[in-house]
Design a protein around this motif. Sequence first.
Motif, PDB file in Angstrom:
ATOM      1  N   ALA A  35       8.389  -8.872  -6.765  1.00  0.00           N
ATOM      2  CA  ALA A  35       7.945  -7.886  -5.774  1.00  0.00           C
ATOM      3  C   ALA A  35       6.477  -8.093  -5.418  1.00  0.00           C
ATOM      4  N   VAL A  36       5.634  -8.367  -6.422  1.00  0.00           N
ATOM      5  CA  VAL A  36       4.203  -8.571  -6.173  1.00  0.00           C
ATOM      6  C   VAL A  36       3.991  -9.802  -5.304  1.00  0.00           C
ATOM      7  N   VAL A  37       4.695 -10.885  -5.606  1.00  0.00           N
ATOM      8  CA  VAL A  37       4.565 -12.116  -4.815  1.00  0.00           C
ATOM      9  C   VAL A  37       5.045 -11.877  -3.388  1.00  0.00           C
ATOM     10  N   ALA A  38       6.143 -11.167  -3.220  1.00  0.00           N
ATOM     11  CA  ALA A  38       6.677 -10.888  -1.880  1.00  0.00           C
ATOM     12  C   ALA A  38       5.701 -10.044  -1.069  1.00  0.00           C
ATOM     13  N   GLU A  39       5.115  -9.017  -1.688  1.00  0.00           N
ATOM     14  CA  GLU A  39       4.186  -8.142  -0.972  1.00  0.00           C
ATOM     15  C   GLU A  39       2.887  -8.855  -0.617  1.00  0.00           C
ATOM     16  N   ALA A  40       2.473  -9.809  -1.419  1.00  0.00           N
ATOM     17  CA  ALA A  40       1.227 -10.545  -1.151  1.00  0.00           C
ATOM     18  C   ALA A  40       1.332 -11.339   0.146  1.00  0.00           C
ATOM     19  N   GLY A  41       2.530 -11.770   0.499  1.00  0.00           N
ATOM     20  CA  GLY A  41       2.717 -12.556   1.717  1.00  0.00           C
ATOM     21  C   GLY A  41       2.990 -11.716   2.951  1.00  0.00           C
ATOM     22  N   GLU A  42       3.091 -10.395   2.790  1.00  0.00           N
ATOM     23  CA  GLU A  42       3.390  -9.524   3.924  1.00  0.00           C
ATOM     24  C   GLU A  42       2.148  -9.270   4.762  1.00  0.00           C
ATOM     25  N   PRO A  43       2.325  -9.090   6.068  1.00  0.00           N
ATOM     26  CA  PRO A  43       1.172  -8.741   6.906  1.00  0.00           C
ATOM     27  C   PRO A  43       0.671  -7.347   6.523  1.00  0.00           C
ATOM     28  N   PRO A  44      -0.584  -7.019   6.855  1.00  0.00           N
ATOM     29  CA  PRO A  44      -1.097  -5.685   6.522  1.00  0.00           C
ATOM     30  C   PRO A  44      -0.271  -4.589   7.200  1.00  0.00           C
ATOM     31  N   GLU A  45      -0.369  -3.406   6.629  1.00  0.00           N
ATOM     32  CA  GLU A  45       0.370  -2.250   7.164  1.00  0.00           C
ATOM     33  C   GLU A  45       0.010  -2.024   8.633  1.00  0.00           C
ATOM     34  N   ALA A  46       1.001  -1.651   9.406  1.00  0.00           N
ATOM     35  CA  ALA A  46       0.775  -1.372  10.829  1.00  0.00           C
ATOM     36  C   ALA A  46      -0.226  -0.228  10.977  1.00  0.00           C
ATOM     37  N   PRO A  47      -0.988  -0.217  12.063  1.00  0.00           N
ATOM     38  CA  PRO A  47      -2.011   0.826  12.236  1.00  0.00           C
ATOM     39  C   PRO A  47      -1.410   2.227  12.298  1.00  0.00           C
ATOM     40  N   ARG A  48      -2.213   3.186  11.883  1.00  0.00           N
ATOM     41  CA  ARG A  48      -1.817   4.589  11.937  1.00  0.00           C
ATOM     42  C   ARG A  48      -2.439   5.212  13.178  1.00  0.00           C
ATOM     43  N   LYS A  49      -1.953   6.389  13.548  1.00  0.00           N
ATOM     44  CA  LYS A  49      -2.546   7.109  14.670  1.00  0.00           C
ATOM     45  C   LYS A  49      -2.558   8.593  14.339  1.00  0.00           C
ATOM     46  N   LEU A  50      -3.388   9.319  15.048  1.00  0.00           N
ATOM     47  CA  LEU A  50      -3.488  10.759  14.881  1.00  0.00           C
ATOM     48  C   LEU A  50      -2.737  11.411  16.031  1.00  0.00           C
TER      49      LEU A  50
END
Length: 143
Positions: A96-111
């Motif tokens: 799981a750690v290896v898989a998450e390391a290769g993921e793009p950053p979280e999509a932006p949030r909005k208000l």
Amino acid sequence: MEAGPDALFVEPSGLAVDGDHLIVADCGNNRLQVLGKDGRVVSSITHYEDEGKRTPLNGPTALAIDQEQSLYVLVGSTPRRKDPRVERTLAEVRKAVVAEAGEPPEAPRKLIKLKSWRRPDLLAASRPLHPDVLQIAVDGGAS
């Protein structure tokens, strides 16, 4: 507090008070829970109305209410993933750690600004926010 699976919170992340009601941003369940004075769930909000279209509340976190009782909610662009903190073997954790390391950053949030929790109609939405701006706002106690 009410018992049962619908009453459980997963990553409660924000609170706001509206008169006799406590509003909880239940990030892990992609919803807002509204509790009465007795602790019972009065309302569970999973969507808001945007020009007649139901839009899901994705990973709501920070909450605020203004003098007109409008509700401000910080939301994600995608639904929050299920809580990964479950019993796993060391091999599963490594994978799981290896898989998450290769993921793009979280999509932006909005208000988003909603009419109220009783009537979750969208009044306004910000552009996607940069993660550093969000951290500054949270650290500074922006209201």
